[in-house]
Design a protein around this motif. Structure first.
Motif, mmCIF file in Angstrom:
data_model
loop_
_atom_site.group_PDB
_atom_site.id
_atom_site.type_symbol
_atom_site.label_atom_id
_atom_site.label_comp_id
_atom_site.label_asym_id
_atom_site.label_seq_id
_atom_site.Cartn_x
_atom_site.Cartn_y
_atom_site.Cartn_z
ATOM 1 N N LYS A 93 0.848 -1.188 0.000
ATOM 2 C CA LYS A 93 0.000 0.000 0.000
ATOM 3 C C LYS A 93 0.886 1.240 0.000
ATOM 4 N N VAL A 94 0.602 2.153 -0.921
ATOM 5 C CA VAL A 94 1.341 3.400 -1.032
ATOM 6 C C VAL A 94 0.377 4.537 -0.727
ATOM 7 N N THR A 95 0.763 5.381 0.208
ATOM 8 C CA THR A 95 -0.053 6.524 0.584
ATOM 9 C C THR A 95 0.652 7.789 0.136
ATOM 10 N N SER A 96 -0.064 8.611 -0.616
ATOM 11 C CA SER A 96 0.474 9.901 -1.043
ATOM 12 C C SER A 96 -0.452 10.992 -0.540
ATOM 13 N N VAL A 97 -0.134 12.209 -0.866
ATOM 14 C CA VAL A 97 -0.973 13.331 -0.453
ATOM 15 C C VAL A 97 -2.370 13.188 -1.049
ATOM 16 N N GLN A 98 -2.453 12.625 -2.258
ATOM 17 C CA GLN A 98 -3.724 12.574 -2.962
ATOM 18 C C GLN A 98 -4.524 11.289 -2.770
ATOM 19 N N ASN A 99 -3.855 10.152 -2.555
ATOM 20 C CA ASN A 99 -4.605 8.902 -2.461
ATOM 21 C C ASN A 99 -3.804 7.804 -1.776
ATOM 22 N N GLU A 100 -4.447 6.633 -1.723
ATOM 23 C CA GLU A 100 -3.813 5.442 -1.166
ATOM 24 C C GLU A 100 -4.191 4.277 -2.068
ATOM 25 N N GLU A 101 -3.183 3.523 -2.535
ATOM 26 C CA GLU A 101 -3.473 2.399 -3.415
ATOM 27 C C GLU A 101 -2.363 1.364 -3.336
ATOM 28 N N ASP A 102 -2.712 0.132 -3.734
ATOM 29 C CA ASP A 102 -1.727 -0.941 -3.785
ATOM 30 C C ASP A 102 -0.893 -0.803 -5.049
ATOM 31 N N GLN A 103 0.422 -0.974 -4.888
ATOM 32 C CA GLN A 103 1.351 -0.901 -6.013
ATOM 33 C C GLN A 103 2.248 -2.140 -5.986
#
Length: 159
Positions: A93-103
């Motif tokens: 799971k990658v969390t950024s300022v804009q979203n969170e998604e599996d990479q």
């Protein structure tokens, strides 16, 4: 080992069809582009040893990396993972300022110019800003003493 990086940057402006190079002071270069260092991306030592036993060439590529104190883990762009044929180990799971998604996650070796390298899990996802293909996260920086000298425009890495 102490490794100093000074940020002398040259930009090019164009006016009336004439391109003019301009030297940007190191402190402004560091401010505008962040702490960039060269890094060699390749397969981890265990995979490289197996490839060598099989007589296969071990692919490696030198790219530009941004030292990112805000990143928990290190990141590479998907094109780099594909080009090197890195082995996918799953997803993270990658969390950024804009979203969170599996990479996709890969096992890789990040080799630095001063000779030390680290076998780490890296996440593969697009990096849309900046002249870099890799983010060096705190998973690597936990082994460093890092000095960011904005006034002088230098970064020092003690590994």
């Amino acid at each position: 080992m102490i490794n100093d990086f000074e940020y002398g940057v040259v930009t090019v402006t164009e006016k009336d069809g004439v391109k003019t190079p301009q030297v940007v002071p190191p402190n402004i270069g560091l401010l505008n582009f962040g702490p960039l260092i060269p890094v060699i991306i390749t397969h981890p030592q265990s995979v490289a040893a197996q490839m060598q036993k099989e007589g296969k060439k071990i692919p490696a590529k030198t790219v530009t990396a941004l030292i990112d104190t805000g990143a928990f883990g290190s990141v590479i762009i998907p094109e780099l993972a594909a080009e090197l044929g890195l082995l996918q180990t799953g997803f993270r799971k990658v969390t950024s300022v804009q979203n969170e998604e599996d990479q996709p996650a890969f096992f890789a070796r990040l080799q630095f110019q001063w000779g030390k390298g680290k076998d780490v899990s890296v996440v593969s996802c697009p990096l849309k800003t900046g002249p870099f293909q890799v983010l060096i996260g705190r998973d690597i920086m936990q082994h460093w003493n890092l000095i960011y000298n904005g006034a002088k425009g230098t970064v020092t890495v003690c590994d």
